[in-house]
Design a protein around this motif. Structure first.
Motif, PDB file in Angstrom:
ATOM      1  N   TYR A  93       0.497  42.799 -34.925  1.00  0.00           N
ATOM      2  CA  TYR A  93      -0.870  42.688 -35.424  1.00  0.00           C
ATOM      3  C   TYR A  93      -1.359  43.938 -36.125  1.00  0.00           C
ATOM      4  O   TYR A  93      -2.458  43.959 -36.645  1.00  0.00           O
ATOM      5  CB  TYR A  93      -1.834  42.262 -34.304  1.00  0.00           C
ATOM      6  N   TYR A 118      -8.736  33.129 -41.012  1.00  0.00           N
ATOM      7  CA  TYR A 118      -8.496  33.728 -39.700  1.00  0.00           C
ATOM      8  C   TYR A 118      -8.098  35.214 -39.779  1.00  0.00           C
ATOM      9  O   TYR A 118      -8.678  36.052 -39.097  1.00  0.00           O
ATOM     10  CB  TYR A 118      -7.418  32.932 -38.946  1.00  0.00           C
ATOM     11  N   GLY A 119      -7.111  35.490 -40.616  1.00  0.00           N
ATOM     12  CA  GLY A 119      -6.617  36.868 -40.725  1.00  0.00           C
ATOM     13  C   GLY A 119      -7.691  37.836 -41.182  1.00  0.00           C
ATOM     14  O   GLY A 119      -7.754  38.973 -40.716  1.00  0.00           O
ATOM     15  N   LYS A 122     -10.161  38.638 -38.372  1.00  0.00           N
ATOM     16  CA  LYS A 122      -9.626  39.618 -37.418  1.00  0.00           C
ATOM     17  C   LYS A 122      -9.711  41.033 -37.963  1.00  0.00           C
ATOM     18  O   LYS A 122      -9.697  42.001 -37.223  1.00  0.00           O
ATOM     19  CB  LYS A 122      -8.169  39.294 -37.061  1.00  0.00           C
TER      20      LYS A 122
END
Lengths: 382, 305
Positions: A93, A118-119, A122
């Motif tokens: 990650y 989503y990425g 984050k």
């Protein structure tokens, strides 16, 4: 003239330029799964903007190598550098790498839009910015109209696009693709192949593709590395690997090839003659500095490099042998002949059907001459 | 030939009908019909007779009314605090037990789902193993463990941690221990069945996109395991709410659970109509979570298609 040489030097690919700095450096990486060595001392340099393929049969360690790059596996020995930074102990990650999974791994409980976002979420990017970047990405993979759909409402090809958009939206330095086309049917695969190349061209991200399909690798890649039993066998451009395979495994893996074992009977500084008992013919080939008389080696010749004719061809640099047509197949643009020599060895020859004719030029059981140029004999020493 | 085929088709249709009707028939005979009887009794008055309640219909000559119906039992349930307290306490115990089962069971189910296939079978076997002993015996065993001179107190005294034995048995604590212990497998098994299906690639994909392990759990694993959580929770909550044996054996006098109240009403007071009313209300309370469960299952099959 001067212009041409300067052009050539600027277009010289990075891997031939000793001054170029590799973008991904895989240094002596091994992976040992409780005694099973999946990857064995692999060293590899990949340059920025490449579409690099790792090719091999299943179980050759290619997926493990990719997972080591992504950070899902830790190498037992060796290290990984990306853009000069040591990534070996960085968790997935935190790596500037994204991966497209073979199963696509699209989150089933999120819409297409949310999957792609989503990425970015984050990363803690502002909402408006996420929206524009997601919209851009969906545009790029032509999925804009499906933004609100859930994954179970999409086809395999559409899921693949979502997975690609999701992996690219974070603008990774490297995109890893695990068998990107394996789950698609043949027609879609061909289409997607070119689309992938286009997208890579547009955004210029370095792609590392794992595949077991040599045709896919040949079409897609700037360079290919062939792996077998955890080891690197050969690395080069598709052309290099096809035309100059370094051993029987690579030669065989890339399409059909005729292999003849023999002993060197004569060598001079440029050429040699190899006595091949299985076809009772003396084959001419180019020699290297290390070739000696009586060396045992294998001559490999691609089917399309062999000429087939009814009359005996003439030429100093030709290897010539006689046989009868044992089987033939008409494939439209080309015909494949299987020719049986007097010794019983069957040689495959493919010839383009240049002349339009409903009748065959050659028939079953016809006596023919096979010949090929000295350049076409690939010498395999292993 | 043709008539044979025709016959075959008729047999097929009949067989299909039978297959559909059989479970409904089963439910009707063993569930709906007994409930209808209970429901009917809940509108009667208790009398000293055999059976101990007034009939709903009475066609005999001596009867002054051929139809007798009363809501007294339900009115009594509302008026007497005992029943309110029992229901609420049951609800509280069942709810907390379900939460405890979830907290303990989720990590266990997750670990089993992620274990290697060999270990997975061993661990599942261990989860199911207690079922080979009678439920009642296992609850009795807890009496031995929790009692004043039981295993726990003896151990704590022998290592000098306490001087006087703790009162563990006949408390709410013991009831929680008993319910969580007894119903934990019902939480673990549906959770396991759900978690084992989850594609681990999804976790890796989330990690690849920048999610740390905790975030992956929150964003991916937890929402995708929701069907398992709901199934497991209902499988624990529903029987725990009506539980009788555990509070009767391990609970104190103040552990008023509705199952126990119902038992006392039925066997000690021989007030069949009132206990029937208690049972009817309990059923109505339970129908709600069951309907949620059903609804969710339908949703889930939708989503899988």
């Amino acid at each position: 003239m001067v212009e041409e040489t300067s052009d050539q030097s600027t277009e010289k690919p990075a891997w031939q330029d000793p001054a170029a700095k590799p973008f991904i450096q895989i240094e002596n990486v091994s992976k040992d799964f409780n005694g099973f060595i999946a990857v064995n001392k692999v060293s590899l340099d990949i340059y920025q903007g490449e579409l690099f393929s790792i090719l091999g049969a299943s179980g050759c360690g290619k997926t493990t190598l990719l997972r080591i790059l992504a950070g899902f596996e830790r190498p037992t020995t060796g290290r990984i550098l990306i853009d000069g930074m040591d990534m070996t102990n960085i968790p997935p990650y935190e790596r500037p790498i994204n991966m497209m999974f073979q199963s696509y791994a699209v989150f089933p409980h999120m819409t297409v839009e949310k999957n792609v976002a989503y990425g970015l979420k984050k990363e803690g990017i502002a909402k408006e910015q996420i929206q524009t970047r997601v919209a851009e990405m969906l545009e790029l993979v032509q999925m804009t109209e499906f933004a609100k759909r859930k994954p179970h409402q999409l086809s395999g090809g559409q899921l693949q696009r979502v997975a690609l958009a999701r992996a690219l939206v974070k603008k990774p330095k490297v995109l890893l693709l695990d068998e990107p086309l394996a789950a698609l049917d043949k027609k879609l695969r061909e289409h997607t192949q070119f689309e992938l190349m286009n997208i890579q061209d547009q955004i210029g991200v370095t792609f590392v593709v794992v595949t077991h399909d040599q045709d896919e690798a040949m079409i897609l890649s700037s360079r290919i590395v062939v792996m077998h039993k955890g080891e690197l066998i050969q690395c080069g451009t598709p052309k290099e690997i096809y035309e100059y395979p370094i051993n029987r495994y690579v030669a065989d893996f890339f399409g059909t090839i005729n292999l003849f074992e023999g002993n060197v009977s004569r060598v001079d500084d440029k050429t040699m003659e190899v006595e091949c008992k299985e076809i009772s013919t003396t084959v001419k080939a180019l020699s290297s500095d290390t070739t000696r008389v009586n060396d045992q080696l294998t001559i490999a010749v691609r089917p399309e490099k062999i000429s087939i004719s009814k009359e005996a061809p003439e030429g100093e640099d030709l290897s010539i042998l006689k046989g009868i047509v044992w089987d033939l197949g008409y494939y439209g643009k080309l015909s494949i002949y299987k020719v049986r020599t007097e010794t019983g060895k069957v040689i495959q020859v493919s010839a383009q059907n240049r002349i339009r004719s409903a009748e065959r030029v050659l028939e079953w059981d016809e006596e023919v001459y096979l010949s090929w140029d000295i350049q076409s004999s690939v010498v395999l020493t292993e | 030939m043709n008539s044979n085929l025709h016959q075959q088709r008729i047999m097929d249709i009949l067989w299909r009908r039978f297959v559909i009707v059989a479970p409904y028939l089963w439910l009707f005979i063993f569930f709906l019909a007994p409930f209808a009887i209970i429901f009917k009794i809940s509108f009667a008055d208790p009398i000293v007779a055999q059976p101990p309640f007034t009939p709903l219909f009475n066609f005999s000559v001596q009867a002054d009314k051929w139809f007798y119906f009363t809501l007294d039992n339900y009115r009594f349930l509302l008026e007497d605090n005992l029943y309110w307290i029992s229901y609420l306490k049951s609800f509280k115990i069942a709810f907390i037990s379900t939460c405890l089962c979830l907290l303990i069971g989720y990590p266990m189910a997750y670990a089993i789902a992620r274990a290697s296939p060999v270990w997975r079978n061993v661990l599942l076997f261990l989860i199911i193993l207690p079922f080979w002993t009678s439920f009642l015996l296992r609850v009795y065993a807890w009496m031995g463990i929790l009692s004043t001179h039981g295993v726990i107190n003896n151990l704590l005294i022998s290592i000098g941690f306490i001087d006087q034995p703790l009162k563990l048995l006949y408390t709410d604590f013991a009831v929680y221990v008993g319910i969580v212990y007894s119903y934990l497998p019902f939480m673990i098994l549906p959770l396991f069945a759900n978690l084992v299906k989850l594609d681990f690639d999804l976790n890796e994909a989330a990690a690849d996109l920048g999610a740390t392990p905790l975030v992956i759990f929150r964003d991916i694993t937890l929402p995708l395991s929701m069907p398992g959580i709901i199934a497991g929770s209902l499988l624990v909550f529903i029987p725990a709410l009506g539980e009788f044996v555990i509070p009767a054996l391990l609970g104190g006098l103040d552990t008023l659970m509705i199952g126990r109240t119902l038992y006392d009403e039925f066997f000690s007071n021989r007030d069949w109509p009132l206990s029937s009313a208690v049972a009817t209300v309990l059923l109505l309370i339970l129908v709600l979570p069951m309907m949620i469960f059903q609804h969710h299952q339908i949703n889930e099959t939708d989503y899988q298609e």
